[in-house]
Motif scaffolding. Structure first.
Motif, short mmCIF file in Angstrom:
data_model
loop_
_atom_site.label_atom_id
_atom_site.label_comp_id
_atom_site.label_asym_id
_atom_site.label_seq_id
_atom_site.Cartn_x
_atom_site.Cartn_y
_atom_site.Cartn_z
N GLY A 37 24.52 70.19 50.50
CA GLY A 37 24.55 71.33 49.59
C GLY A 37 23.23 72.08 49.51
N HIS A 38 22.27 71.72 50.33
CA HIS A 38 20.96 72.39 50.29
C HIS A 38 21.01 73.70 51.07
CE1 HIS A 38 19.99 68.12 49.60
NE2 HIS A 38 19.21 68.65 48.68
N THR A 39 20.22 74.65 50.61
CA THR A 39 20.04 75.92 51.30
C THR A 39 18.56 76.25 51.30
OG1 THR A 39 20.32 77.18 49.24
CG2 THR A 39 22.31 76.79 50.57
N GLY A 59 28.78 67.04 59.71
CA GLY A 59 28.82 67.95 58.58
C GLY A 59 29.00 69.40 59.01
N LYS A 60 28.67 70.30 58.07
CA LYS A 60 28.85 71.74 58.29
C LYS A 60 27.73 72.51 57.60
CE LYS A 60 33.04 71.49 56.46
NZ LYS A 60 34.34 71.89 55.93
N LEU A 73 28.20 76.46 61.64
CA LEU A 73 28.00 75.33 62.54
C LEU A 73 28.77 74.13 62.03
CD1 LEU A 73 24.12 75.67 62.89
CD2 LEU A 73 25.82 76.44 64.52
N THR A 74 29.43 73.42 62.94
CA THR A 74 30.08 72.16 62.63
C THR A 74 29.59 71.13 63.63
OG1 THR A 74 31.99 72.68 64.02
CG2 THR A 74 32.15 73.30 61.69
N ALA A 75 30.01 69.88 63.47
CA ALA A 75 29.53 68.80 64.33
C ALA A 75 29.68 69.17 65.80
CB ALA A 75 30.29 67.52 64.03
N LYS A 96 29.68 66.71 51.58
CA LYS A 96 29.49 65.76 52.66
C LYS A 96 28.10 65.96 53.26
CE LYS A 96 31.46 64.31 57.04
NZ LYS A 96 32.30 64.63 58.16
N ILE A 97 27.47 64.88 53.67
CA ILE A 97 26.15 64.95 54.29
C ILE A 97 26.22 65.74 55.60
CG2 ILE A 97 24.42 63.55 55.51
CD1 ILE A 97 24.71 61.46 53.36
#
Length: 106
Positions: A37-39, A59-60, A73-75, A96-97
């Motif tokens: 959840g960080h930006t 994650g995403k 971006l995804t895994a 999710k991490i």
């Protein structure tokens, strides 16, 4: 030599985004970044002297560039960011991490 695993020893407390240097020399730095959840700060952009190759391992997230372009971006997704290309993390999954592998090079 030391065998390690990028998915082990994940922090339980993610009040702050975690940046860990895995390997470093005069021309390259490899980091594991763990977000949830960080930006990036609302104001300002990353504007680095080095090139950055970044890969989302799990994650995403969404990277945003100063020209307004956004890359979800995804895994498995990776991106090469040339030096002095202004960018920031606009969003990372709050539920999710997200594990990043970032390679900074000259």
């Amino acid at each position: 030599m030391q065998l390690d695993n990028i998915f082990k020893a994940l922090p339980e407390n993610l009040d702050l985004e975690i940046f860990e240097t895995l390997v470093e020399s005069s021309s390259i730095r490899i980091e594991r970044i763990v977000s949830k959840g960080h930006t990036s700060p609302e104001r300002g952009w990353y504007d680095q002297n080095e090139n950055e190759w970044v890969l989302v391992l799990e994650g995403k997230a969404i990277l945003e560039f100063s020209d307004g372009t956004q890359y979800p971006l995804t895994a498995g997704d990776y991106l090469n960011i040339p030096a002095h290309t202004q960018h920031k993390v606009a969003w990372s999954d709050p539920d999710k991490i997200t594990i990043w592998l970032a390679v900074f090079y000259l």
